[in-house]
Design an enzyme around this catalytic site. Structure first.
Site, PDB file in Angstrom:
ATOM      1  N   ARG A   5       0.877  -1.180   0.000  1.00 40.51           N
ATOM      2  CA  ARG A   5       0.000   0.000   0.000  1.00 40.51           C
ATOM      3  C   ARG A   5       0.903   1.215   0.000  1.00 40.51           C
ATOM      4  NH1 ARG A   5      -5.303   1.457   3.498  1.00 40.51           N
ATOM      5  NH2 ARG A   5      -6.086   0.084   1.879  1.00 40.51           N
TER       6      ARG A   5
ATOM      7  N   HIS B  50      -7.334   0.815  -6.478  1.00 39.42           N
ATOM      8  CA  HIS B  50      -7.531  -0.055  -5.299  1.00 39.42           C
ATOM      9  C   HIS B  50      -8.226  -1.343  -5.784  1.00 39.42           C
ATOM     10  CE1 HIS B  50      -7.737  -1.323  -1.288  1.00 39.42           C
ATOM     11  NE2 HIS B  50      -8.525  -0.420  -0.736  1.00 39.42           N
TER      12      HIS B  50
ATOM     13  N   GLN C 177     -10.061  -3.875  -3.307  1.00 42.62           N
ATOM     14  CA  GLN C 177     -11.340  -3.372  -2.813  1.00 42.62           C
ATOM     15  C   GLN C 177     -12.456  -3.659  -3.823  1.00 42.62           C
ATOM     16  OE1 GLN C 177     -12.182  -1.576   0.193  1.00 42.62           O
ATOM     17  NE2 GLN C 177     -14.172  -2.180  -0.612  1.00 42.62           N
TER      18      GLN C 177
ATOM     19  N   ASP D  58     -17.183   7.359  -1.303  1.00 47.02           N
ATOM     20  CA  ASP D  58     -15.908   7.253  -0.595  1.00 47.02           C
ATOM     21  C   ASP D  58     -15.607   8.634  -0.002  1.00 47.02           C
ATOM     22  OD1 ASP D  58     -13.404   6.444   0.310  1.00 47.02           O
ATOM     23  OD2 ASP D  58     -12.426   6.568  -1.650  1.00 47.02           O
TER      24      ASP D  58
ATOM     25  N   CYS E 165     -16.296   1.844   0.713  1.00 48.52           N
ATOM     26  CA  CYS E 165     -15.101   1.026   0.977  1.00 48.52           C
ATOM     27  C   CYS E 165     -14.662   1.117   2.437  1.00 48.52           C
ATOM     28  CB  CYS E 165     -13.971   1.452   0.046  1.00 48.52           C
ATOM     29  SG  CYS E 165     -13.576   3.212   0.171  1.00 48.52           S
TER      30      CYS E 165
ATOM     31  N   ARG F 127     -13.562  -8.442   1.691  1.00 47.18           N
ATOM     32  CA  ARG F 127     -12.141  -8.185   1.432  1.00 47.18           C
ATOM     33  C   ARG F 127     -11.339  -9.450   1.749  1.00 47.18           C
ATOM     34  NH1 ARG F 127     -10.106  -3.052   1.575  1.00 47.18           N
ATOM     35  NH2 ARG F 127      -8.229  -4.114   0.841  1.00 47.18           N
TER      36      ARG F 127
END
Ligand code: CP
Ligand code: NVA
Length: 329
Positions: free
Chosen positions: A116, A143, A146, A238, A278, A306
């Site tokens: 990340r 991402h 996700q 988000d 998310c 996830r």
């Protein structure tokens, strides 16, 4: 009717890394989801699934995380392997050791790396200079993990990934980019509402429009949330200031006024629409509490997925049994 639990891949899944969903076809995505759904079932009924026995995943974090860190660590443990948490405060990468050297060294110890970080080019450099699978656990641009969990959640609630409209209201960020890629490849209509200055890049739009034409998915970008949300099956948002944009927070809060998903706006979606985020969420900014904590919100199922989606990704990329061949489980 899309039956992912009994999905037969017509093309073999041959990937070394997961850097962005751009590299993956619709069939690849269906295959990952089919494995994820099976692994979820296996976990629920306690069927052993130790496909990564004795494998080690390094997890490099240059940004914070709750879900990604815990789901990867628990996921590889359930698959019989081990995870190493490598914060850039602790490893030499944070003190200026190059990505190139880091990739070469870590490839001698580990069986895979999840990273990340900020720049997508850093993830690509790890893949270029290392010899082991690299998984993108979020960059400023993408991402992908996700979005695999999101698709899995949509499939579980809607029993299909066809003839759906997804509405994303908010910043044209990493989540919006990865959703655009997935929807345009899978034939899901996607409508994004955001202020003009926060739209996904022209390059991203061109890439996705080309795929959308081939896969009969419609893309709408608008500044009006009520246009984007009309008749949506899935409503997504988000945060307005992503990790690394904290200094810009006040300006963003101001620029996104009118883009909060509240009950009134949400009522314009289909009656049985589901709400996705998310997470982490900022209640009262991009979404009100009554929507995110309301009956149509499935954000915690989404967060759980996830784990299952990433177990599928790790299994496909890191297991000697699965690598480059289709395996029935
Ligand atoms: N959604 C997500 O990636 O959460 P974390 O930042 O907690 O990992
Ligand atoms: N867009 C958010 C996603 C967090 C999971 C960020 O990058 O901070």
């Amino acid at each position: 009717m899309l039956d992912l639990l009994n999905y037969n891949a017509k093309t073999p899944f041959i990937h070394k890394h997961l850097l962005t969903l751009k590299d993956y076809s619709k069939q690849d995505i269906y295959y990952i989801l089919s494995i994820a759904l099976k692994l979820k079932q296996m976990k629920k009924i306690n069927t052993p699934h130790q496909y990564l026995k004795d494998k080690t995943l390094g997890m490099i974090f240059q940004k914070s995380s709750t879900r990604t860190r815990v789901s990867f660590e628990v996921g590889i443990y359930q698959l019989g392997g081990t995870a190493l948490f490598l914060s850039d405060r602790d490893i030499q990468l944070g003190r200026g050791e190059t990505i190139e050297d880091t990739a070469k060294v870590l490839s001698r110890y580990l069986d895979g790396i999840m990273i990340r970080t900020y720049k997508q080019t850093d993830v690509e450099a790890l893949a270029e200079y290392g010899t082991i699978p690299i998984i993108n656990g979020l960059t400023d641009q993408f991402h992908p993990c996700q979005i695999l969990a999101d698709l899995m959640t949509i499939y579980e609630y809607k029993n299909t990934l066809n003839d759906l409209k997804l509405s994303y209201i908010g910043d044209g960020n990493n989540i919006a980019n990865s959703l655009l890629i997935a929807c345009s490849k899978l034939g899901i209509d996607i409508a994004i509402a955001c202020p003009k200055a926060y739209k996904p890049s022209d390059e991203m739009m061109e890439y996705c429009r080309n795929h959308a034409v081939k896969n009969s998915s419609k893309i709408l970008i608008t500044e009006k949330p009520e246009y984007a949300i009309a008749n949506a099956d899935v409503v997504y948002t988000d945060v307005w200031a992503s990790m690394g944009q904290e200094a810009d927070y006040n300006r963003r809060i101001n620029d996104f006024k009118g883009y909060t998903i509240g009950a009134k706006l949400f009522s314009l979606a289909k009656k049985d629409a589901i709400f996705l985020h998310c997470l982490p969420a900022h209640r009262g900014e991009e979404v009100t509490s009554d929507v995110i904590d309301g009956p149509q919100s499935v954000v915690f199922d989404q967060a759980e997925n996830r784990l299952h989606a990433q177990k599928a990704v790790m299994t496909l990329l890191m297991s000697d049994t699965f690598k480059n061949k289709e395996v029935k489980i």
